[in-house]
Design a protein around this motif. Structure first.
Motif, PDB file in Angstrom:
ATOM      1  N   PHE A   1      -9.955 118.038 151.331  1.00 15.58           N
ATOM      2  CA  PHE A   1     -11.281 117.805 151.909  1.00 15.58           C
ATOM      3  C   PHE A   1     -12.220 118.876 151.385  1.00 15.58           C
ATOM      4  O   PHE A   1     -11.835 120.047 151.235  1.00 15.58           O
ATOM      5  CB  PHE A   1     -11.226 117.853 153.435  1.00 15.58           C
ATOM      6  CG  PHE A   1     -12.575 117.663 154.074  1.00 15.58           C
ATOM      7  CD1 PHE A   1     -13.143 116.409 154.157  1.00 15.58           C
ATOM      8  CD2 PHE A   1     -13.290 118.741 154.584  1.00 15.58           C
ATOM      9  CE1 PHE A   1     -14.402 116.225 154.730  1.00 15.58           C
ATOM     10  CE2 PHE A   1     -14.534 118.570 155.161  1.00 15.58           C
ATOM     11  CZ  PHE A   1     -15.093 117.308 155.244  1.00 15.58           C
TER      12      PHE A   1
ATOM     13  N   SER B   1      -2.126 115.278 158.172  1.00 16.56           N
ATOM     14  CA  SER B   1      -2.497 115.364 156.761  1.00 16.56           C
ATOM     15  C   SER B   1      -1.318 114.963 155.879  1.00 16.56           C
ATOM     16  O   SER B   1      -0.159 115.226 156.209  1.00 16.56           O
ATOM     17  CB  SER B   1      -2.922 116.797 156.415  1.00 16.56           C
ATOM     18  OG  SER B   1      -3.969 117.217 157.256  1.00 16.56           O
TER      19      SER B   1
ATOM     20  N   GLU C   1      -8.761 112.048 148.887  1.00 20.44           N
ATOM     21  CA  GLU C   1      -9.740 112.838 149.634  1.00 20.44           C
ATOM     22  C   GLU C   1      -9.770 112.317 151.065  1.00 20.44           C
ATOM     23  O   GLU C   1      -9.754 111.104 151.302  1.00 20.44           O
ATOM     24  CB  GLU C   1     -11.109 112.709 148.963  1.00 20.44           C
ATOM     25  CG  GLU C   1     -12.053 113.830 149.289  1.00 20.44           C
ATOM     26  CD  GLU C   1     -13.110 114.041 148.216  1.00 20.44           C
ATOM     27  OE1 GLU C   1     -14.043 114.810 148.478  1.00 20.44           O
ATOM     28  OE2 GLU C   1     -12.993 113.455 147.105  1.00 20.44           O
ATOM     29  N   SER C   2      -9.815 113.190 152.031  1.00 16.59           N
ATOM     30  CA  SER C   2      -9.526 112.842 153.425  1.00 16.59           C
ATOM     31  C   SER C   2     -10.280 111.618 153.926  1.00 16.59           C
ATOM     32  O   SER C   2      -9.680 110.665 154.441  1.00 16.59           O
ATOM     33  CB  SER C   2      -9.823 114.031 154.331  1.00 16.59           C
ATOM     34  OG  SER C   2      -8.880 115.055 154.146  1.00 16.59           O
TER      35      SER C   2
ATOM     36  N   SER D   1      -1.634 123.897 155.242  1.00 17.85           N
ATOM     37  CA  SER D   1      -2.801 123.652 154.396  1.00 17.85           C
ATOM     38  C   SER D   1      -3.437 124.981 154.031  1.00 17.85           C
ATOM     39  O   SER D   1      -3.436 125.930 154.821  1.00 17.85           O
ATOM     40  CB  SER D   1      -3.824 122.757 155.112  1.00 17.85           C
ATOM     41  OG  SER D   1      -4.252 123.338 156.335  1.00 17.85           O
TER      42      SER D   1
ATOM     43  N   GLU E   1     -10.595 117.594 157.619  1.00 15.57           N
ATOM     44  CA  GLU E   1     -12.046 117.612 157.816  1.00 15.57           C
ATOM     45  C   GLU E   1     -12.416 118.456 159.024  1.00 15.57           C
ATOM     46  O   GLU E   1     -13.417 119.176 159.028  1.00 15.57           O
ATOM     47  CB  GLU E   1     -12.588 116.196 157.985  1.00 15.57           C
ATOM     48  CG  GLU E   1     -14.075 116.173 158.322  1.00 15.57           C
ATOM     49  CD  GLU E   1     -14.677 114.784 158.361  1.00 15.57           C
ATOM     50  OE1 GLU E   1     -15.837 114.662 158.785  1.00 15.57           O
ATOM     51  OE2 GLU E   1     -13.990 113.815 157.963  1.00 15.57           O
TER      52      GLU E   1
ATOM     53  N   PRO F   1      -9.914 112.823 159.959  1.00 17.41           N
ATOM     54  CA  PRO F   1      -8.838 113.514 159.252  1.00 17.41           C
ATOM     55  C   PRO F   1      -8.703 114.957 159.718  1.00 17.41           C
ATOM     56  O   PRO F   1      -9.708 115.634 159.978  1.00 17.41           O
ATOM     57  CB  PRO F   1      -9.285 113.447 157.785  1.00 17.41           C
ATOM     58  CG  PRO F   1     -10.278 112.341 157.727  1.00 17.41           C
ATOM     59  CD  PRO F   1     -10.973 112.346 159.050  1.00 17.41           C
TER      60      PRO F   1
ATOM     61  N   GLU G   1      -3.399 115.796 150.082  1.00 15.11           N
ATOM     62  CA  GLU G   1      -4.695 115.383 150.611  1.00 15.11           C
ATOM     63  C   GLU G   1      -5.641 116.586 150.605  1.00 15.11           C
ATOM     64  O   GLU G   1      -5.219 117.723 150.834  1.00 15.11           O
ATOM     65  CB  GLU G   1      -4.514 114.850 152.034  1.00 15.11           C
ATOM     66  CG  GLU G   1      -5.798 114.424 152.726  1.00 15.11           C
ATOM     67  CD  GLU G   1      -5.575 114.004 154.174  1.00 15.11           C
ATOM     68  OE1 GLU G   1      -6.546 114.012 154.939  1.00 15.11           O
ATOM     69  OE2 GLU G   1      -4.417 113.693 154.529  1.00 15.11           O
TER      70      GLU G   1
ATOM     71  N   TRP H   1      -8.357 107.876 154.742  1.00 18.41           N
ATOM     72  CA  TRP H   1      -8.216 107.375 156.097  1.00 18.41           C
ATOM     73  C   TRP H   1      -9.331 106.412 156.503  1.00 18.41           C
ATOM     74  O   TRP H   1      -9.417 106.040 157.673  1.00 18.41           O
ATOM     75  CB  TRP H   1      -8.160 108.542 157.073  1.00 18.41           C
ATOM     76  CG  TRP H   1      -6.984 109.441 156.849  1.00 18.41           C
ATOM     77  CD1 TRP H   1      -6.955 110.635 156.197  1.00 18.41           C
ATOM     78  CD2 TRP H   1      -5.635 109.199 157.276  1.00 18.41           C
ATOM     79  NE1 TRP H   1      -5.694 111.164 156.177  1.00 18.41           N
ATOM     80  CE2 TRP H   1      -4.848 110.305 156.838  1.00 18.41           C
ATOM     81  CE3 TRP H   1      -5.005 108.168 157.981  1.00 18.41           C
ATOM     82  CZ2 TRP H   1      -3.487 110.399 157.082  1.00 18.41           C
ATOM     83  CZ3 TRP H   1      -3.641 108.261 158.223  1.00 18.41           C
ATOM     84  CH2 TRP H   1      -2.900 109.362 157.776  1.00 18.41           C
TER      85      TRP H   1
END
Length: 456
Positions: free
Chosen positions: A130, A124, A368-369, A191, A75, A72, A128, A373
Motif C-alpha cells: 500500500f 494482508s 496493491e491493497s 509488514s 491501508e 485492507p 501485498e 480487495w
C-alpha cells in the motif's frame, strides 16, 4: 490475524480514515450498530477454540466476511493520522522541545483508535503493498520547553485547560509526506513500513507484527517479536534517532456484548544521541467507574548506553526534564521542573484523522491493497456476505497454492520494496524499487511496473 481498522474502504484517490485500534495493534471484531449481538456471538464462538493458545495471531484461520470491515489492513496501519505532528518534530533547535514534539506525535499517531470502535480488516497477503501521501498545508509550532513565569492561580488554571495552538499556514506549497508498506512475511504475519518527508528531513520506519492471546473474557495484544517499535530519524539534526516502543492493549467486553479498549502497560521513547528517555505508564481504570484512559510519564536524562530503568518511581529526581500526564483519549499535558503548571501538549478532542492521497485505481497494481480487495469490499458494502466470503477465500486459496509451489521448488520469498528483512534489527531498509515508489509518491508519478512475483 493482523492489526485492525474500523474504516470503510473508499475508492477515490483521496479518502479519510477515521478508525480505531490500540497503540500496539489489535485483534478485534468489526461490530456495526446493527447486529452487534449476533456478530459478537459468532466471534465468541470462534474465539473459544483458541482459549489456551499462546498466540492466536500466528494461527491459520479466517473470519467470515460479515465480521470484517471493508478496508485492507495495510491501508489502515500508517501511524500518520495527524501528519503535521510528525513533520514538526525536528523544527526546534532545543533537544527537549524536539523530544516533546515526538511525544505530541506519539499521542496523535493512532487517533483512529480514539475516534472509532474496535473492528477487524482484511488479513494482508504476502507481497501485498500500500502506498499513499499526505499534503500538509499548515505546521505546528515547536512545543515550548521554557519554564513558565509565575502566574496567578486563575491564570494557571486557564493555562492548564488551554487549547492546542492552531496550525500555522506554511505560506507556500503544501509539504508532502509519503508512506509505503509491504507484507514481507505471512507466517508470522509481518509488514515493513517507511515514512518519508524529504522537505523537512524526517523519516520513520519499522516492522508491524502483533501477538495475541484470548483469555476467555478478553483479547490481549502485544507487539510481536519482530516489532521493535517505530524508529524516527531527523536527518537535518545529525541523524538524531528516536525509538518508540508499543504498549500492550486489551479488548474486553466480549461476553457483555459491548467492546471496550483499554491499555495497561509501560512503553518507552529513547533518543541515544541526546540521552533523553521517557517512561510512559498507561494506567488501568477501575471497573466500577468510567474509564479515564490515563497515562503518566517522566522525561529524563540517562547515562550510558542503557540505564535499565523501567519504572517511574526509579527515575532520579535530578535527572527529570519534564513530566507527562493526562488521558490518551482527550488531553495530554507536560510539567517542567520547578513548576506545578500543566501545559497542554495536545488536545485530541477536536482532531480527526487526516485525508490521505492514493494513486487512482486504474494505475494500481493487482497486488496493491485497494485493487486486490476491491471486489470483496464492494460485496461487503452491498451486504452480499456470501459473495464477499467466496472472493476472500479465492484470494486466500491462491496465496496457499503459490506458497505450496514455492516450497516444492525450494524458493524463498523475497519482498520487492524492502531488502530481504533483517528482522532482528527492527529497522527495514528500502530496496531500489522501494526508493523508486517513494520518489514517485513525492512527485505524484504513480507509474510502476507490475511485480514479477506475487504472493496471492
Amino acid at each position: 490475524m493482523e492489526p485492525s481498522s474500523n474504516v470503510s474502504s473508499t475508492h477515490a484517490s483521496t479518502s479519510a480514515t477515521p478508525s480505531t485500534t490500540p497503540p500496539s495493534g489489535t485483534i478485534s471484531s468489526a461490530v456495526s450498530d446493527a447486529g452487534d449481538q449476533s456478530k459478537l456471538k459468532i466471534l465468541l464462538g470462534i474465539l473459544k477454540r483458541f482459549v489456551g493458545v499462546s498466540d492466536i495471531a500466528s494461527v491459520r484461520f479466517s473470519l467470515p466476511s460479515q465480521l470484517l470491515e471493508p478496508v485492507p489492513n495495510l491501508e489502515y496501519w500508517n501511524y500518520l493520522d495527524r501528519p503535521e505532528t510528525f513533520i514538526s518534530i525536528g523544527d526546534s533547535n532545543d533537544e527537549l522541545e524536539r523530544f516533546l514534539g515526538v511525544l505530541r506525535f506519539w499521542f496523535t499517531k493512532d487517533l483512529k483508535f480514539v475516534k472509532g470502535k474496535p473492528c477487524k480488516p482484511y488479513n494482508s497477503t504476502l507481497g501485498e503493498f500500500f502506498r499513499c501521501s499526505w499534503d500538509v498545508e499548515a505546521s505546528l509550532p515547536p512545543v515550548s520547553a521554557s519554564r513558565p513565569a509565575s502566574r496567578s492561580s486563575a491564570k494557571s488554571k486557564a493555562a492548564s485547560t488551554a487549547t492546542t495552538p492552531a496550525p500555522t499556514p506554511t505560506n507556500k506549497a503544501p509539504i508532502r509526506v509519503s508512506f509505503l508498506t509491504e507484507q514481507t512475511s505471512h507466517h508470522p504475519p509481518v509488514s515493513a513500513f517507511y515514512i518519508d518527508c524529504p522537505e523537512k528531513g524526517i523519516s520513520a520506519r519499522g516492522y508491524d507484527q502483533i501477538s495475541a492471546k484470548f483469555t476467555g473474557t478478553s483479547i490481549r495484544v502485544t507487539p510481536g517479536e519482530h516489532n521493535l517499535g517505530i524508529f524516527i530519524n531527523l536527518h537535518n539534526r545529525g541523524d538524531e534517532c528516536y525509538r518508540l516502543t508499543h504498549p500492550a492493549a486489551s479488548l474486553g467486553g466480549i461476553l457483555r456484548g459491548s467492546l471496550n479498549l483499554y491499555v495497561e502497560d509501560v512503553c518507552y521513547v529513547t533518543c541515544p544521541k541526546t540521552k533523553l528517555k521517557v517512561i510512559l505508564q498507561y494506567l488501568g481504570d477501575s471497573w466500577l467507574g468510567k474509564a479515564k484512559h490515563r497515562v503518566e510519564g517522566v522525561v529524563y536524562e540517562y547515562n550510558g548506553e542503557e540505564d535499565g530503568i523501567t519504572r517511574l518511581k526509579d527515575v532520579p529526581s535530578k535527572a527529570i526534564r519534564a513530566k507527562i500526564e493526562g488521558s490518551w483519549m482527550n488531553q495530554l499535558y507536560y510539567i517542567l521542573p520547578g513548576s506545578t503548571e500543566k501545559i497542554l501538549l495536545i488536545d485530541l478532542d477536536p482532531l480527526l484523522p487526516a485525508n490521505k492521497i492514493c494513486p487512482p485505481l486504474e494505475v494500481m497494481l493487482p497486488n496493491e491493497s485497494r485493487k486486490m480487495w476491491q471486489a470483496v469490499s464492494e460485496a461487503i458494502h452491498a451486504k452480499d456476505y456470501a459473495r464477499a466470503t467466496q472472493l476472500k477465500c479465492e484470494i486466500e486459496d491462491r496465496q496457499r497454492e503459490k506458497a505450496a509451489a514455492r516450497t516444492a521448488e525450494n524458493i524463498d520469498w523475497k519482498p520487492r520494496f524492502f531488502e530481504a528483512p533483517s528482522l532482528s534489527a527492527g529497522q527495514p531498509s528500502l530496496s531500489k524499487d522501494g526508493e523508486l515508489v517513494l520518489k514517485g509518491l513525492h512527485s505524484g508519478n504513480y507509474a510502476l511496473k507490475p511485480s514479477d512475483v506475487t504472493g496471492a
